[in-house]
Design a protein around this motif. Structure first.
Motif, PDB file in Angstrom:
ATOM      1  N   UNK A 117     -21.725 -49.242 -24.494  1.00 25.00           N
ATOM      2  CA  UNK A 117     -23.126 -49.484 -24.829  1.00 25.00           C
ATOM      3  C   UNK A 117     -23.623 -50.778 -24.186  1.00 25.00           C
ATOM      4  N   UNK A 118     -22.748 -51.768 -24.079  1.00 24.93           N
ATOM      5  CA  UNK A 118     -23.181 -53.078 -23.586  1.00 24.93           C
ATOM      6  C   UNK A 118     -22.833 -53.372 -22.127  1.00 24.93           C
ATOM      7  N   UNK A 119     -21.794 -52.728 -21.628  1.00 26.80           N
ATOM      8  CA  UNK A 119     -21.240 -53.130 -20.337  1.00 26.80           C
ATOM      9  C   UNK A 119     -20.960 -51.924 -19.465  1.00 26.80           C
ATOM     10  N   UNK A 120     -20.839 -52.186 -18.177  1.00 30.69           N
ATOM     11  CA  UNK A 120     -20.346 -51.144 -17.280  1.00 30.69           C
ATOM     12  C   UNK A 120     -19.689 -51.829 -16.109  1.00 30.69           C
ATOM     13  N   UNK A 121     -18.923 -51.079 -15.344  1.00 30.77           N
ATOM     14  CA  UNK A 121     -18.314 -51.695 -14.177  1.00 30.77           C
ATOM     15  C   UNK A 121     -17.254 -50.839 -13.550  1.00 30.77           C
ATOM     16  N   UNK A 122     -16.463 -51.499 -12.725  1.00 33.68           N
ATOM     17  CA  UNK A 122     -15.424 -50.825 -11.955  1.00 33.68           C
ATOM     18  C   UNK A 122     -14.087 -51.508 -12.199  1.00 33.68           C
ATOM     19  N   UNK A 123     -13.042 -50.719 -12.253  1.00 35.91           N
ATOM     20  CA  UNK A 123     -11.688 -51.270 -12.303  1.00 35.91           C
ATOM     21  C   UNK A 123     -10.887 -50.666 -11.169  1.00 35.91           C
ATOM     22  N   UNK A 124     -10.330 -51.529 -10.343  1.00 35.69           N
ATOM     23  CA  UNK A 124      -9.501 -51.071  -9.235  1.00 35.69           C
ATOM     24  C   UNK A 124      -8.036 -51.364  -9.560  1.00 35.69           C
ATOM     25  N   UNK A 125      -7.195 -50.320  -9.445  1.00 33.72           N
ATOM     26  CA  UNK A 125      -5.748 -50.505  -9.542  1.00 33.72           C
ATOM     27  C   UNK A 125      -5.178 -50.226  -8.179  1.00 33.72           C
ATOM     28  N   UNK A 126      -4.391 -51.151  -7.644  1.00 30.49           N
ATOM     29  CA  UNK A 126      -3.834 -50.844  -6.330  1.00 30.49           C
ATOM     30  C   UNK A 126      -2.667 -51.742  -5.996  1.00 30.49           C
ATOM     31  N   UNK A 127      -1.908 -51.312  -4.994  1.00 30.15           N
ATOM     32  CA  UNK A 127      -0.823 -52.150  -4.507  1.00 30.15           C
ATOM     33  C   UNK A 127      -1.451 -53.382  -3.848  1.00 30.15           C
ATOM     34  N   UNK A 128      -0.902 -54.554  -4.160  1.00 33.85           N
ATOM     35  CA  UNK A 128      -1.487 -55.804  -3.699  1.00 33.85           C
ATOM     36  C   UNK A 128      -1.588 -55.847  -2.175  1.00 33.85           C
ATOM     37  N   UNK A 129      -0.587 -55.249  -1.516  1.00 36.90           N
ATOM     38  CA  UNK A 129      -0.553 -55.343  -0.056  1.00 36.90           C
ATOM     39  C   UNK A 129      -1.725 -54.629   0.617  1.00 36.90           C
ATOM     40  N   UNK A 130      -2.440 -53.781  -0.110  1.00 40.81           N
ATOM     41  CA  UNK A 130      -3.585 -53.081   0.499  1.00 40.81           C
ATOM     42  C   UNK A 130      -4.937 -53.662   0.084  1.00 40.81           C
ATOM     43  N   UNK A 131      -4.926 -54.717  -0.701  1.00 36.20           N
ATOM     44  CA  UNK A 131      -6.207 -55.209  -1.224  1.00 36.20           C
ATOM     45  C   UNK A 131      -7.190 -55.633  -0.133  1.00 36.20           C
ATOM     46  N   UNK A 132      -6.656 -56.114   0.991  1.00 33.96           N
ATOM     47  CA  UNK A 132      -7.580 -56.562   2.049  1.00 33.96           C
ATOM     48  C   UNK A 132      -8.394 -55.389   2.601  1.00 33.96           C
ATOM     49  N   UNK A 133      -7.890 -54.164   2.436  1.00 28.61           N
ATOM     50  CA  UNK A 133      -8.664 -53.009   2.899  1.00 28.61           C
ATOM     51  C   UNK A 133      -9.615 -52.499   1.815  1.00 28.61           C
TER      52      UNK A 133
END
Lengths: 435, 412
Positions: free
Chosen positions: A103-119
């Motif tokens: 009701x109050x918030x929205x957003x995105x959560x990304x789960x990923x291998x750290x080594x690919x975060x730059x992409x």
């Protein structure tokens, strides 16, 4: 030679001294453009979680489904990439992009291998700066959502949770809006662009990085999010009424063929900042907050009316409610409601034993340890504390206050807040025994 | 790589210990090697009903949950076709309570009539809540007997019908317990900030005196290769037409298990997957589509399911789905597309290792498969799958003669 041991099985082994709950000090960094990211590092696995949190909850929308549609379609096309291209990049790197909406918030959560975060980070930046919300994607979203709704509304449980929400917060309130069959097919692309601009682009947001967070990652963060046009810190438009509860206390929705009835009882209650909150929270645990609770013991373990029953306190930024929820064998619907009331009356008239109080406190303590174990769990709790505008440290204070509660405190709290006569009751299913 | 130690008690109990210094929580997981495949055709739903009874009091402990909650712990359990899994977590300083609780119910249950009566009702409510009082809830009750003709996988873990649960007697309960609930048929894993040096004496103390018995002989009639297509059509009061296709696939330990898993990912894992892109996004013929494997030890099912867009007819949807499946057999999948699903499988394995309970469960499961160290070798097995193998397996798997097809029509 080993000798077989015959331990004393008649007594529970003595309990150790409680491990204390340690809440870490949560640091944050500010990028050059002023964006704030909180860091909850834990380097034991090569995995990182990133939460991006916006004031874009459903209470901020002007039309139903607007907040959900924008949230879902952030990843369905940008000026540079199609929905398919975005999906390809995420899937190729084994990443999951979850979208969340309350009701109050929205957003995105990304789960990923750290080594690919730059992409992955530049892709998120694209979603926040140049999502295009194609008509076609909106149509698919709307059609699928409608079909999902039509399936769910057949379930007594789903229908009960919607109707109870409306009963508690009121029909014409921001918190009381619920989905109905004729809400589909009304959103336009302009509605989405409007909400995107107001709630994702021109109000501030923040991020939380948890799991593996190293210097390399922070460099990539600056290189991507650091260039995002900085939002002016305007306050989002606040709807006038978050709640406008009706005086109606009972709602019965008959469903003839239902094998089970869904029951909800409860109403608005005090929020986390109220001095009685820790006591009420502990009382809620006694009543229906864990498997050994009074309600579970009576309605499931003693009478076998149900597969499960629980009670909870749900906190939002501008309100909180208490609810008891269960699905019961349809023929015992009325008996179940009566028994729920009887269990509340008992807490209002008799002090709980020292033994039960100890059990509940130890259980609560253990569940705090579990709920704050590991950096991803901490990220989730931290996000919730921000949503409710409470300091992170207040969890610790609530827990301490719960541990100080006495049986007298609980009796008084029950008399003050646990009055079945003042609660709203909702039944979906067999309503024949109710007048 | 997840490290662990292993030892076996004289009575046959296999024990695994995994150390994680970071957490104040300890997880204890126990697998009993019994599932619904061990039931008789006329007494189904028993392994699962039994799981409920395991909480209804043991020889010295009237209620399992109460002392555990007193120790700040929490627990649950699940049953499937192949095994029954009990797990709990609690603060490390109360670890001994976990040993006390789990060893007492491995030693003997209380066999209380009251508990049997109540759990019978609870399970019947669970049956209604999840399988009957729910749109599409009966799908697997229909699909499993269509796909399996002689293997006990032809019934669901919840049971074939409510009457089997109604008729269960205390004598049944005792016989079941004596046959399957003893040290040699169990695997125990303790994970947390613990050392093998402290777990071993605790295991000896609490489990060591439980009498050992022989592992039961478990053998199951295996399905003959399916040679003709089977179709079943039902009409239900649901809002949307749906279909469920199922093919038999190799057993859990067969190398092509991994190929099948990757094929299911190519088809429907993630938004870029083939079925999702083609049939939900491009055309759109379906509002939901899913391809997945059931993973049963003796050879599970490869399932492809979907719900139809309003106005789309079954023939069109079916043809479009089959075309996509057949395409995997006709054209070799591009290397980078296979790489994509391998990366995803690898990431999923890393994600599953995050919680200490997740690790305890995984180690116990792989020990049941033969060796807990298999857990660490999963990534290699996925990596070893080639594009050629994907094509060969798909060609064999999706044969129309071997298909089990459930057509689930909406009344409206």
């Amino acid at each position: 030679m080993k000798t077989t041991q015959y331990p004393d099985r008649t007594k529970q082994p003595s309990l150790g001294r409680p491990v204390s709950l340690v809440l870490p000090q949560i640091e944050s960094i500010k990028l050059n453009n002023g964006l704030e990211f909180f860091l909850i590092p834990d380097s034991t696995q090569e995995v990182t979680r990133l939460d991006l949190v916006f004031d874009a909850g459903s209470s901020a929308q002007k039309k139903k489904l607007q907040a959900a549609a924008v949230n879902q379609l952030l990843s369905e096309g940008t000026r540079q990439k199609t929905s398919m291209e975005i999906a390809e990049i995420l899937d190729f790197h084994g990443a999951y992009l979850d979208k969340f909406l309350s009701k109050d918030k929205a957003g995105l959560t990304l789960f990923g291998l750290t080594k690919y975060y730059h992409r992955l980070l530049p892709l998120l930046v694209e979603m926040l700066s140049e999502a295009v919300f194609p008509e076609r994607e909106l149509k698919i979203f709307d059609d699928r959502k409608k079909q999902e709704y039509l399936v769910n509304i057949q379930k007594v449980r789903y229908q009960a949770s919607l109707e109870f929400n409306r009963l508690v917060f009121g029909v014409n309130s921001a918190y009381g809006q619920i989905l109905e069959a004729d809400d589909f097919g009304l959103l336009t692309r302009e509605d989405l662009l409007d909400f995107y601009k107001n709630n994702y682009q021109t109000t501030g947001f923040y991020g939380i990085l948890s799991g593996k967070v190293d210097n390399e990652l922070l460099k990539h963060l600056q290189a991507s999010f650091g260039h995002l046009g900085q939002a002016e810190q305007t306050t989002p438009v606040i709807p006038v009424d978050f709640i406008s509860p009706s005086s109606k206390n009972e709602k019965l929705i008959p469903k003839k063929a239902a094998l089970q009835s869904a029951i909800r009882m409860g109403g608005l209650t005090i929020d986390r900042n109220h001095p009685d909150f820790p006591k009420l929270s502990l009382l809620n645990t006694v009543l229906g907050g864990y498997f050994g609770s009074r309600l579970m013991g009576s309605l499931r373990e003693d009478k076998g009316y149900t597969y499960g029953i629980y009670s909870l306190i749900q906190n939002y930024r501008h309100a909180a409610y208490f609810a008891i929820a269960t699905e019961v064998n349809a023929e015992h619907t009325k008996a179940a409601v009566d028994e729920i009331c009887r269990q509340m009356e008992m807490l209002r008239s008799e002090k709980i034993s020292g033994d039960e109080l100890r059990t509940v406190k130890n259980y609560v303590y253990g569940s705090y340890l579990r709920n704050f174990d590991g950096s991803f769990a901490l990220a989730e709790r931290f996000m919730k504390s921000r949503e409710l505008e409470m300091p992170f440290e207040s969890y610790r204070q609530t827990l301490d206050a719960m541990m100080r509660c006495t049986a007298d405190d609980l009796l008084q709290t029950a008399q003050k807040y646990l009055n079945p006569d003042k609660m709203k009751t909702l039944v979906v299913g067999n309503t024949t025994d109710f007048v | 790589m997840i490290e662990f130690d292993r030892f076996t008690l004289d009575n046959g109990l296999r024990v695994l210990v995994h150390r994680d210094k970071q957490t104040p929580i300890v997880a204890m997981n126990i697998i009993y090697q019994v599932g619904s495949r061990d039931e008789e055709f006329h007494k189904t739903g028993f392994a699962h009903l039994f799981e409920h009874l395991m909480f209804g009091g043991s020889l010295n402990i009237p209620k399992f949950d109460e002392p555990l909650q007193k120790a700040g712990g929490e627990n649950n359990a699940f049953t499937n076709s192949d095994f029954t899994n009990y797990y709990l977590t609690l603060p490390k300083n109360n670890l001994e309570t976990a040993f006390w609780l789990e060893s007492d119910r491995m030693l003997s249950l209380a066999f209380s009539e009251k508990s049997l009566e109540v759990q019978r009702q609870v399970v019947i409510e669970e049956f209604k809540q999840n399988y009957l009082n729910q749109p599409y809830g009966d799908v697997y009750l229909l699909l499993k007997p269509l796909a399996y003709k002689i293997h006990p996988y032809r019934w669901n873990t919840i049971g074939r019908e409510i009457s089997h649960i109604e008729k269960a007697t205390m004598a049944d309960v005792k016989a079941f317990y004596n046959k399957y609930y003893h040290p040699a048929n169990a695997i125990l894993c303790v994970a947390g900030d613990v050392e093998t040096g402290e777990i071993k004496p605790l295991a000896e103390k609490w489990f060591g005196s439980i009498p050992g018995r022989q592992r039961p002989v478990q053998s199951y009639p295996q399905e003959a290769e399916q040679t003709e297509a089977r179709v079943k059509e039902v009409v239900r009061d649901v809002p949307q037409d749906a279909f469920y296709m199922a093919w038999h696939m190799p057993a859990r330990l067969h190398p092509d298990y991994y190929t099948c898993d990757l094929i299911s990912d190519l088809l429907s894992n993630g938004q870029s997957s083939r079925l999702f892109q083609k049939l939900v996004k491009e055309k759109p013929l379906l509002t939901e589509v899913n391809a997945y494997i059931s993973g049963d030890l003796d050879g599970g099912l490869f399932l492809v399911t979907g719900k139809l867009y309003p106005g789309v007819d079954f023939n069109t949807a079916e043809k479009a789905v089959m075309d996509e499946l057949q395409k995997l057999a006709i054209e070799q999948v591009p290397e980078n597309e296979l790489q994509k699903v391998k990366n995803k499988a690898e990431a999923n394995l890393v994600f599953s290792e995050i919680s200490v309970l997740g690790r305890a469960m995984a180690l116990s499961y792989y020990e049941m498969l033969g060796d807990a160290a298999l857990f660490g070798k999963e990534v290699e097995k996925y990596r070893a799958v080639s594009v050629q193998r994907v094509q060969q397996v798909a060609a064999d798997l999706f044969s129309p003669q071997k298909r089990n097809f459930l057509i689930y029509k909406s009344k409206s």
